[in-house]
Design an enzyme around this catalytic site. Structure first.
Site, PDB file in Angstrom:
ATOM      1  N   GLY A  19       0.818  -1.168   0.077  1.00  0.00           N
ATOM      2  CA  GLY A  19      -0.004  -0.194   0.004  1.00  0.00           C
ATOM      3  C   GLY A  19       0.635   1.318   0.002  1.00  0.00           C
ATOM      4  N   ILE A  40       7.814  -9.402  -3.418  1.00  0.00           N
ATOM      5  CA  ILE A  40       7.539 -10.537  -4.257  1.00  0.00           C
ATOM      6  C   ILE A  40       6.455 -10.804  -5.172  1.00  0.00           C
ATOM      7  CG2 ILE A  40       8.873 -11.874  -2.336  1.00  0.00           C
ATOM      8  CD1 ILE A  40       6.001 -12.485  -1.042  1.00  0.00           C
ATOM      9  N   ASP A  56      12.616 -12.170  -2.590  1.00  0.00           N
ATOM     10  CA  ASP A  56      12.153 -12.769  -1.402  1.00  0.00           C
ATOM     11  C   ASP A  56      13.141 -12.385  -0.365  1.00  0.00           C
ATOM     12  OD1 ASP A  56      11.630 -14.340   0.875  1.00  0.00           O
ATOM     13  OD2 ASP A  56      10.815 -16.100  -0.417  1.00  0.00           O
ATOM     14  N   PHE A  76      10.419  -1.023   3.231  1.00  0.00           N
ATOM     15  CA  PHE A  76       9.114  -1.257   3.643  1.00  0.00           C
ATOM     16  C   PHE A  76       8.557  -2.590   3.262  1.00  0.00           C
ATOM     17  CE2 PHE A  76       9.367   3.246   3.454  1.00  0.00           C
ATOM     18  CZ  PHE A  76       8.230   3.664   4.039  1.00  0.00           C
ATOM     19  N   TYR A 141       3.443  -9.271  14.797  1.00  0.00           N
ATOM     20  CA  TYR A 141       3.903  -8.183  13.689  1.00  0.00           C
ATOM     21  C   TYR A 141       4.545  -7.154  14.655  1.00  0.00           C
ATOM     22  CZ  TYR A 141       3.303  -3.999  11.014  1.00  0.00           C
ATOM     23  OH  TYR A 141       3.699  -2.705  10.233  1.00  0.00           O
ATOM     24  N   ARG A 179      -9.492   6.650  16.866  1.00  0.00           N
ATOM     25  CA  ARG A 179      -7.903   6.270  17.276  1.00  0.00           C
ATOM     26  C   ARG A 179      -7.085   6.766  16.116  1.00  0.00           C
ATOM     27  NH1 ARG A 179      -4.702   2.729  14.690  1.00  0.00           N
ATOM     28  NH2 ARG A 179      -3.108   2.393  16.059  1.00  0.00           N
TER      29      ARG A 179
END
Length: 271
Positions: A19, A40, A56, A76, A141, A179
């Site tokens: 994104g 990838i 990769d 990123f 994550y 939020r």
């Protein structure tokens, strides 16, 4: 007429099919003669001034080849949501380890690491944080982003490779909930933060919170003042999207009590 040389010969941006990678693809071109884009996933056709490389990040030899001839890195790449640990391990943990080793071997001196607010997501929305406070990841994550921050710290202390770890808040066209009124980071401000991180004379190892000039803030960027980042946008222009006056943080709602939001409900995830 002689064309003015650009500051960098070649910048690498990983995660180019993601994104934010798609948003930044054209925005970073003024900074380098060549932008090498990697992912990838399919990145489409190469545009003028681009090199496209499928890679990769868990493949050490491939990452080593990817880094050849690179002057600076915008990292990123990897998984950007909560996922099973096995997947996070390959893309985000092994991937960032391979990236830094390749940067060291090829003499790359500066990286921008796309960290995340989920590295500190278990702090409450009533807390004010600065970069010196301990990490409190809210997910697998988030743990991977803490690992990346520590890996970059090690390579700076040991080898002098400078890194700006950008704890990105919520970088979307507009906030999706209350939020995000605090975590909002506009695309223009993200671009400016990257520019400042690339062109500041010295950055050492810097952690900066990626946010716009929002009215409600949880994060203090005092330790990143040397970057010269001055956000120009604010989430205030989206206040009309959330006209209700309900309590925030809402009682017994962890997605508003803690800074990590809904990520607290997504993990842990194991196969």
């Amino acid at each position: 007429m002689t064309q003015t040389a650009k500051p960098f010969k070649r910048i690498l941006m990983t995660g180019a099919a993601g994104g934010l990678g798609k948003v930044l693809r054209d925005r970073i071109k003024p900074w380098a003669d060549v932008v090498r884009l990697s992912d990838i996933a399919d990145m489409g056709e190469a545009r003028p001034g681009e090199e496209l490389v499928r890679c990769d990040l868990s493949d050490k030899a491939a990452v080593m080849a990817l880094m050849e001839g690179v002057d600076a890195v915008l990292h990123f790449g990897g998984i950007s949501t909560e996922a099973p640990f096995e997947a996070i391990m390959q893309a985000n943990i092994l991937g960032v380890a391979n990236l830094y080793e390749a940067a060291y071997k090829h003499g790359v001196k500066r990286l921008m690491f796309a960290s995340s607010n989920h590295a500190i997501g278990y702090y409450k929305t009533t807390d004010m944080l600065d970069a010196n406070m301990p990490t409190r990841p809210d997910s697998m994550y988030g743990i991977s982003k803490v690992f990346g921050e520590q890996m970059s710290r090690y390579y700076y202390d040991r080898f002098g490779i400078e890194t700006v770890c950008i704890r990105i808040g919520s970088s979307f066209p507009q906030p999706a909930n209350k939020r995000m009124m605090s975590t909002y980071l506009s695309y223009d401000d993200l671009t400016e933060l990257l520019r400042c991180s690339l062109f500041a004379p010295r950055v050492g190892h810097t952690i900066v919170f990626g946010m716009s000039d929002n009215d409600s803030v949880w994060w203090d960027n005092r330790y990143a003042a040397h970057l010269g980042y001055r956000p120009k946008d604010s989430s205030a222009k989206f206040a009309h999207l959330f006209p209700d006056s309900s309590e925030f943080p809402a009682k017994d709602d962890v997605t508003t009590i803690y800074q990590g939001g809904k990520f607290l409900l997504d993990g842990p995830m194991f196969k």
